[in-house]
Design a protein around this motif. Structure first.
Motif, PDB file in Angstrom:
ATOM      1  N   ILE A 174     -15.916 -47.526   9.177  1.00 37.85           N
ATOM      2  CA  ILE A 174     -15.543 -48.469  10.232  1.00 37.85           C
ATOM      3  C   ILE A 174     -16.770 -49.249  10.733  1.00 37.85           C
ATOM      4  CG2 ILE A 174     -13.391 -47.390  10.992  1.00 37.85           C
ATOM      5  CD1 ILE A 174     -14.949 -46.048  13.258  1.00 37.85           C
ATOM      6  N   GLU A 197      -4.172 -26.594  18.035  1.00 35.13           N
ATOM      7  CA  GLU A 197      -4.528 -28.000  18.243  1.00 35.13           C
ATOM      8  C   GLU A 197      -5.980 -28.211  17.795  1.00 35.13           C
ATOM      9  OE1 GLU A 197      -5.560 -30.263  22.213  1.00 35.13           O
ATOM     10  OE2 GLU A 197      -3.459 -29.704  22.188  1.00 35.13           O
ATOM     11  N   PRO A 198      -6.238 -29.253  16.971  1.00 38.82           N
ATOM     12  CA  PRO A 198      -7.615 -29.426  16.507  1.00 38.82           C
ATOM     13  C   PRO A 198      -8.565 -29.739  17.665  1.00 38.82           C
ATOM     14  CG  PRO A 198      -6.087 -30.908  15.374  1.00 38.82           C
ATOM     15  CD  PRO A 198      -5.349 -30.303  16.513  1.00 38.82           C
ATOM     16  N   PRO A 211     -11.021 -34.396  15.650  1.00 40.03           N
ATOM     17  CA  PRO A 211     -11.306 -35.792  15.292  1.00 40.03           C
ATOM     18  C   PRO A 211     -11.952 -36.585  16.420  1.00 40.03           C
ATOM     19  CG  PRO A 211      -8.959 -35.479  15.604  1.00 40.03           C
ATOM     20  CD  PRO A 211      -9.596 -34.141  15.802  1.00 40.03           C
ATOM     21  N   THR A 212     -12.011 -35.986  17.620  1.00 38.80           N
ATOM     22  CA  THR A 212     -12.597 -36.736  18.732  1.00 38.80           C
ATOM     23  C   THR A 212     -14.119 -36.556  18.790  1.00 38.80           C
ATOM     24  OG1 THR A 212     -12.185 -34.919  20.232  1.00 38.80           O
ATOM     25  CG2 THR A 212     -10.492 -36.603  20.094  1.00 38.80           C
ATOM     26  N   HIS A 264     -15.484 -35.856   5.665  1.00 42.70           N
ATOM     27  CA  HIS A 264     -14.022 -36.023   5.594  1.00 42.70           C
ATOM     28  C   HIS A 264     -13.649 -37.506   5.505  1.00 42.70           C
ATOM     29  CE1 HIS A 264      -9.786 -35.642   6.628  1.00 42.70           C
ATOM     30  NE2 HIS A 264      -9.981 -36.474   7.637  1.00 42.70           N
ATOM     31  N   TYR A 265     -14.177 -38.300   6.437  1.00 44.14           N
ATOM     32  CA  TYR A 265     -13.814 -39.722   6.448  1.00 44.14           C
ATOM     33  C   TYR A 265     -14.362 -40.448   5.226  1.00 44.14           C
ATOM     34  CZ  TYR A 265     -11.825 -39.322  11.074  1.00 44.14           C
ATOM     35  OH  TYR A 265     -11.007 -38.977  12.123  1.00 44.14           O
ATOM     36  N   LYS A 306     -11.944 -39.452   2.478  1.00 45.29           N
ATOM     37  CA  LYS A 306     -10.570 -39.916   2.686  1.00 45.29           C
ATOM     38  C   LYS A 306     -10.462 -41.429   2.764  1.00 45.29           C
ATOM     39  CE  LYS A 306      -8.035 -36.205   2.981  1.00 45.29           C
ATOM     40  NZ  LYS A 306      -6.832 -35.989   2.218  1.00 45.29           N
ATOM     41  N   ARG A 307     -11.594 -42.108   3.047  1.00 42.67           N
ATOM     42  CA  ARG A 307     -11.502 -43.552   3.227  1.00 42.67           C
ATOM     43  C   ARG A 307     -12.424 -44.309   2.276  1.00 42.67           C
ATOM     44  NH1 ARG A 307     -11.060 -46.704   7.841  1.00 42.67           N
ATOM     45  NH2 ARG A 307      -9.333 -47.602   6.703  1.00 42.67           N
ATOM     46  N   SER A 337      -2.913 -36.452  12.819  1.00 45.83           N
ATOM     47  CA  SER A 337      -4.221 -36.020  12.315  1.00 45.83           C
ATOM     48  C   SER A 337      -4.298 -36.106  10.792  1.00 45.83           C
ATOM     49  CB  SER A 337      -4.511 -34.590  12.768  1.00 45.83           C
ATOM     50  OG  SER A 337      -3.494 -33.740  12.321  1.00 45.83           O
ATOM     51  N   PRO A 363      -6.013 -40.497   8.135  1.00 44.70           N
ATOM     52  CA  PRO A 363      -7.388 -40.808   8.555  1.00 44.70           C
ATOM     53  C   PRO A 363      -7.515 -42.158   9.266  1.00 44.70           C
ATOM     54  CG  PRO A 363      -7.338 -40.106   6.261  1.00 44.70           C
ATOM     55  CD  PRO A 363      -5.924 -40.232   6.695  1.00 44.70           C
ATOM     56  N   GLU A 364      -6.734 -43.161   8.836  1.00 43.45           N
ATOM     57  CA  GLU A 364      -6.881 -44.471   9.494  1.00 43.45           C
ATOM     58  C   GLU A 364      -6.352 -44.409  10.925  1.00 43.45           C
ATOM     59  OE1 GLU A 364      -4.815 -43.926   7.040  1.00 43.45           O
ATOM     60  OE2 GLU A 364      -2.901 -44.908   7.360  1.00 43.45           O
ATOM     61  N   THR A 380      -6.562 -41.700  12.922  1.00 39.55           N
ATOM     62  CA  THR A 380      -7.568 -41.045  13.767  1.00 39.55           C
ATOM     63  C   THR A 380      -8.740 -41.990  14.040  1.00 39.55           C
ATOM     64  OG1 THR A 380      -8.422 -39.974  11.789  1.00 39.55           O
ATOM     65  CG2 THR A 380      -7.062 -38.647  13.188  1.00 39.55           C
ATOM     66  N   ARG A 381      -9.117 -42.761  13.030  1.00 35.49           N
ATOM     67  CA  ARG A 381     -10.196 -43.742  13.212  1.00 35.49           C
ATOM     68  C   ARG A 381      -9.792 -44.785  14.264  1.00 35.49           C
ATOM     69  NH1 ARG A 381     -14.958 -41.829  12.204  1.00 35.49           N
ATOM     70  NH2 ARG A 381     -15.878 -42.360  10.204  1.00 35.49           N
ATOM     71  N   GLU A 438      -9.932 -43.390  17.738  1.00 34.19           N
ATOM     72  CA  GLU A 438     -11.309 -43.325  18.261  1.00 34.19           C
ATOM     73  C   GLU A 438     -11.711 -44.677  18.850  1.00 34.19           C
ATOM     74  OE1 GLU A 438     -14.118 -42.151  15.230  1.00 34.19           O
ATOM     75  OE2 GLU A 438     -12.822 -40.524  14.606  1.00 34.19           O
ATOM     76  N   LYS A 471      -7.661 -38.991  26.435  1.00 32.66           N
ATOM     77  CA  LYS A 471      -7.738 -37.744  25.664  1.00 32.66           C
ATOM     78  C   LYS A 471      -6.900 -37.945  24.407  1.00 32.66           C
ATOM     79  CE  LYS A 471      -7.091 -32.749  26.154  1.00 32.66           C
ATOM     80  NZ  LYS A 471      -6.415 -32.353  24.974  1.00 32.66           N
ATOM     81  N   LEU A 472      -7.509 -37.726  23.258  1.00 30.37           N
ATOM     82  CA  LEU A 472      -6.758 -37.861  22.007  1.00 30.37           C
ATOM     83  C   LEU A 472      -6.135 -36.518  21.657  1.00 30.37           C
ATOM     84  CD1 LEU A 472      -9.230 -40.038  19.880  1.00 30.37           C
ATOM     85  CD2 LEU A 472      -7.339 -40.797  21.318  1.00 30.37           C
ATOM     86  N   VAL A 473      -4.861 -36.562  21.294  1.00 30.68           N
ATOM     87  CA  VAL A 473      -4.158 -35.329  20.940  1.00 30.68           C
ATOM     88  C   VAL A 473      -3.703 -35.435  19.482  1.00 30.68           C
ATOM     89  CG1 VAL A 473      -2.295 -33.741  21.589  1.00 30.68           C
ATOM     90  CG2 VAL A 473      -3.307 -35.231  23.319  1.00 30.68           C
ATOM     91  N   PRO A 474      -4.532 -34.941  18.551  1.00 38.49           N
ATOM     92  CA  PRO A 474      -4.141 -35.046  17.141  1.00 38.49           C
ATOM     93  C   PRO A 474      -3.120 -33.971  16.773  1.00 38.49           C
ATOM     94  CG  PRO A 474      -6.470 -34.412  17.412  1.00 38.49           C
ATOM     95  CD  PRO A 474      -5.826 -34.288  18.737  1.00 38.49           C
TER      96      PRO A 474
END
Lengths: 270, 531
Positions: A50, A122-123, A209-210, A219-220, A223-224, B376, B379-380, B382-383, B386, B400-403
């Protein structure tokens, strides 16, 4: 000795980076650029999927990796040493119970179970710490138990009992100090394993992921399109950091073990 | 030992060689094989069990209606149809030359049986056929469908109805457990030949007796890959000639890597779905406050999402949500980032930092955190989350992100509706369902990710459900887009493109369909395999 020093130097470097991450980031160029831009003056290690600076991610990633590694190793060492000491010192029913528990956890396939738990929960960074800590304590518990079994039969402990010392006094003043080197060596090894595990869980997408961690960078990148786009800078530095951090704790633990062997050889051990 | 090894290797290579030859030669004729790579996680070859195998059903089975390249519903097995009793009774005349792969004729009996059977026995179809009372054959090629109440957009539901052979399925009590040899007998241009799970290969052969003629390729092979990287490496090597994933093109991040290969070309098509959007739960405070939603819309950096998530293969969306490909699309205001305006609106409705901790609080002074639920496993997504988090934090909104995984996502957003905000995409068919124009996702009475109970919206949707008059449909379509733009129940984040890569040195003539992608009749009769 050299190995130990090398380990300490690398660990210190990563801990320093983690603590002073915002300051260090402020000193380096890190413009937002096109996705997967190669290393340049503005982005010393290029950019990710990104368009964010890889070096900045690496620096902040050290915070998560170190925090998860140290915290989960600390928690697992506390649990492991408590179980090991109680089990080895009191024996009887408690030993049977904890011994069974240790055996049960040891036969469980740790990594698949961690993957399962991480996927179910939850992650979050805290859940990763919890998962690693809860499943990694039996290793510490087993070695501590063996050492405590040996200590409880030793003459000085017998002597203390004869002098009327209670269990709490014996454990806190004599047993724990005598297993402390073992605990520390186990702790350092656990940090190395925990860093690797956090990276593994994040790599397969079960991390938080946060927060950017070295594992999530990998990972990214995978995956990307990092690999297919030939953007080696998006995954090689993170891989090197995981390896270096793991290796440094291993070297430190090996150094401690060497020192212990040398001390034993010249008969200085109490 | 060495001798045995030599013999073993000889036999192994001979067998492998024979298999290789068999793949490309059929007697003296070289077979034309179209190889398609896919990352769709297909596990079982029963269309009612495996969602993604159900997608491949369009290869070996014809449906009553389908979607053409412009997104219009057109008949497939149906020849003509009429609506009676104001949309309560639908009479379909089906084609007379359709046959099943086992040679039996496809008749109105099969169609009526399929509708009744799917509704009764396949959970996934209950919603699609919710308003169907019953279907019955009038004669050999005419079927009558009786609805419980008028439903003008019922045709959209018939697009997904699977027409299955009565003589096969009438003896099957539980279709979710049926794995008989005849389970994939269809009426389409290809005949199902098998699924080699170990090799990850699904094979179809051309149906020489297909009512529209034999397709251009003799064999169709789907190769399953675990990840996109492996799939695209196979494309670059020429192991597959194109790729496929339902309602989704290639992730644009991979385009630069493929552009370097001169044999790889792309079809770049309009996406009729909305790639990603921010769905507010409009029943919950403060998301029920229109001004709050509008303020959030000014805090988002749309051009950045388009640039980084889609590598520029997207455009900044308009507030009307519905992408431009749709008929009766209405141009509404463009969504722009204006942090000052966002802050001004938030201030005006009382969302201020009362405790001076750097974050805006609710007007009553209590702390506020926006919880955004996201997938989750994407990937796009989650990106994107963010980036949204960072953008909102710039105007003082704590996020707050909740994946969650895909299954939990559906449970939270569709069944429980316990979410505050979710990030998700829509498919082309999803935009068509309910009253169309994405209403199914917005209206609290349907899927309802936006959980909107606005009476004005319900009134428009109700009328759209009943109206068959095209002029009025157009008027209502414009009204609903205006309503979306004015209220921002949902904020589209970008309108993307569908990117379809293929090997130009191996094939030509792929045709893209907005619903089924390259898996459509036009492709089967225009594609040419070059080797």
């Amino acid at each position: 000795m050299r190995l130990e020093l090398l380990g300490i130097a690398i660990i210190s470097f990563f801990i320093f980076t983690a603590i002073f991450a915002p300051v260090i980031v402020g000193l380096i160029p890190h413009d937002k650029s096109e996705p997967y831009s190669p290393p340049s003056k503005n982005n010393l290690l290029g950019t990710n999927d990104i368009g964010e600076d890889v070096l900045v991610e690496l620096i902040y990633g050290s915070r998560v990796s170190m925090f998860v590694g140290l915290t989960s190793a600390f928690v697992s060492t506390i649990i492991g040493s408590f179980v090991g000491i109680i089990s080895g010192y009191y024996r009887g029913f408690l030993d049977d119970f904890f011994g069974g528990l240790i055996d049960l956890f040891l036969v469980l396939p740790a990594l698949p179970l961690m993957i399962l738990l991480a996927a179910y929960l939850e992650p979050s960074v805290w859940n990763i710490i919890l998962v690693i800590a809860l499943l990694w304590w039996p290793n510490t518990a087993r070695v501590v138990r063996a050492k405590v079994l040996e200590l409880r039969e030793s003459q000085f402990v017998e002597g203390l009992r004869c002098l009327g010392a209670n269990d709490l006094y014996i454990i806190t003043r004599h047993i724990i100090p005598n297993v402390s080197d073992l605990l520390f060596a186990n702790f350092t090894l656990s940090v190395a394993r925990a860093i690797l595990l956090e990276a593994s869980l994040s790599f397969i997408g079960l991390g938080d992921p946060t927060y950017e961690s070295w594992g999530s960078m990998l990972h990214y990148s995978m995956k990307r399109g990092g690999l297919l786009n030939g953007a080696w800078w998006s995954f090689v530095p993170a891989g090197i950091c995981v390896s270096l951090a793991t290796m440094s704790f291993m070297l430190f633990a090996m150094g401690l073990e060497d020192r212990k062997k040398r001390t034993k050889a010249i008969g200085l051990e109490v | 030992m060495k001798k045995m090894l030599v013999v073993f290797l000889f036999v192994a290579f001979s067998v492998a060689g024979c298999i290789g030859i068999e793949k490309v030669q059929d007697g003296e004729n070289v077979q034309k094989i179209l190889k398609i790579g896919t990352t769709m996680p297909i596990k079982a070859d029963n269309i009612f069990v495996d969602y993604y195998f159900g997608i491949l059903e369009s290869v070996f089975n014809d449906r009553l209606f389908t979607i053409d390249e412009r997104g219009k519903i057109v008949p497939e097995l149906v020849e003509s149809w009429k609506v009676e009793e104001d949309g309560k009774v639908w009479i379909l005349s089906i084609v007379k030359n359709a046959t099943w792969h086992d040679g039996e004729k496809l008749t109105a009996e099969d169609v009526a049986f399929s509708i009744n059977y799917l509704k009764a026995k396949v959970p996934g179809f209950k919603a699609h056929l919710a308003l169907v009372d019953r279907a019955e054959p009038i004669d050999k090629y005419t079927v009558k469908i009786i609805l419980e109440k008028p439903w003008a957009s019922f045709l959209a539901n018939l697009v997904v109805v699977r027409v299955i052979p009565k003589h096969v399925w009438e003896k099957v009590e539980n279709p979710l457990e049926y794995y008989g040899e005849d389970r994939n007998v269809g009426s389409g241009p290809f005949i199902y030949k098998g699924f080699d799970k170990t090799a990850g290969i699904i094979t179809f052969e051309a149906n020489k007796n297909y009512r529209l003629g034999k397709p251009n390729v003799d064999k169709l092979i789907f190769k399953l890959y675990k990840n996109t990287e492996a799939e695209l490496m196979a494309l670059k090597r020429g192991d597959v000639y194109t790729t496929y994933f339902y309602a989704r093109g290639l992730d644009p991040i991979y385009v630069p890597a493929l552009l370097a290969d001169q044999n790889v070309r792309f079809l770049v098509e309009t996406n009729f779905g909305v790639d990603n959007a921010l769905w507010f739960n409009n029943k919950l405070y403060p998301y029920s406050v229109k001004e709050f939603r509008i303020a959030i819309s000014y805090a988002l950096n749309y051009s950045e999402y388009s640039k980084t998530i889609t590598a520029g293969y997207a455009e900044t969306p308009k507030a009307g949500f519905v992408p431009p490909g749709w008929s009766y699309y209405k141009e509404t205001r463009e969504l722009v980032r204006d942090l000052a305006k966002a802050a001004e609106i938030l201030d005006s409705i009382g969302f201020k930092d009362f405790d001076k901790d750097g974050w805006r609080d609710l007007p009553n002074g209590s702390a506020f955190t926006m919880k955004i639920t996201l997938r989750s496993d994407l990937p796009e997504s989650t990106r994107l989350a963010e980036m949204i988090k960072r953008d909102l934090e710039e105007v003082g909104i704590r996020v707050k992100l909740v994946p969650v995984d895909g299954m939990s996502f559906r449970k939270i957003a569709e069944q429980e509706r316990s979410h505050e905000v979710v990030i998700s995409r829509t498919t082309m068919w999803g935009m068509m369902m309910w009253a169309g124009y994405g209403s199914g996702y917005v209206d609290s009475r349907n899927i309802g990710w936006a959980n909107v109970e606005d009476q004005e919206l319900h009134r428009i949707v109700d009328e759209m459900l009943k109206t068959t008059d095209e002029a009025r449909v157009k008027e209502l379509a414009h009204k609903i887009q205006d309503l979306y733009a004015e209220n921002l129940y949902v904020i589209p984040l970008y309108w993307g493109k569908i990117i379809q890569p293929y090997r130009a040195d191996k094939i030509e003539g792929l045709v893209y369909n907005p619903m089924m992608g390259i898996l459509n009749k036009k492709t089967w009769f225009s594609v040419k395999v070059k080797e």
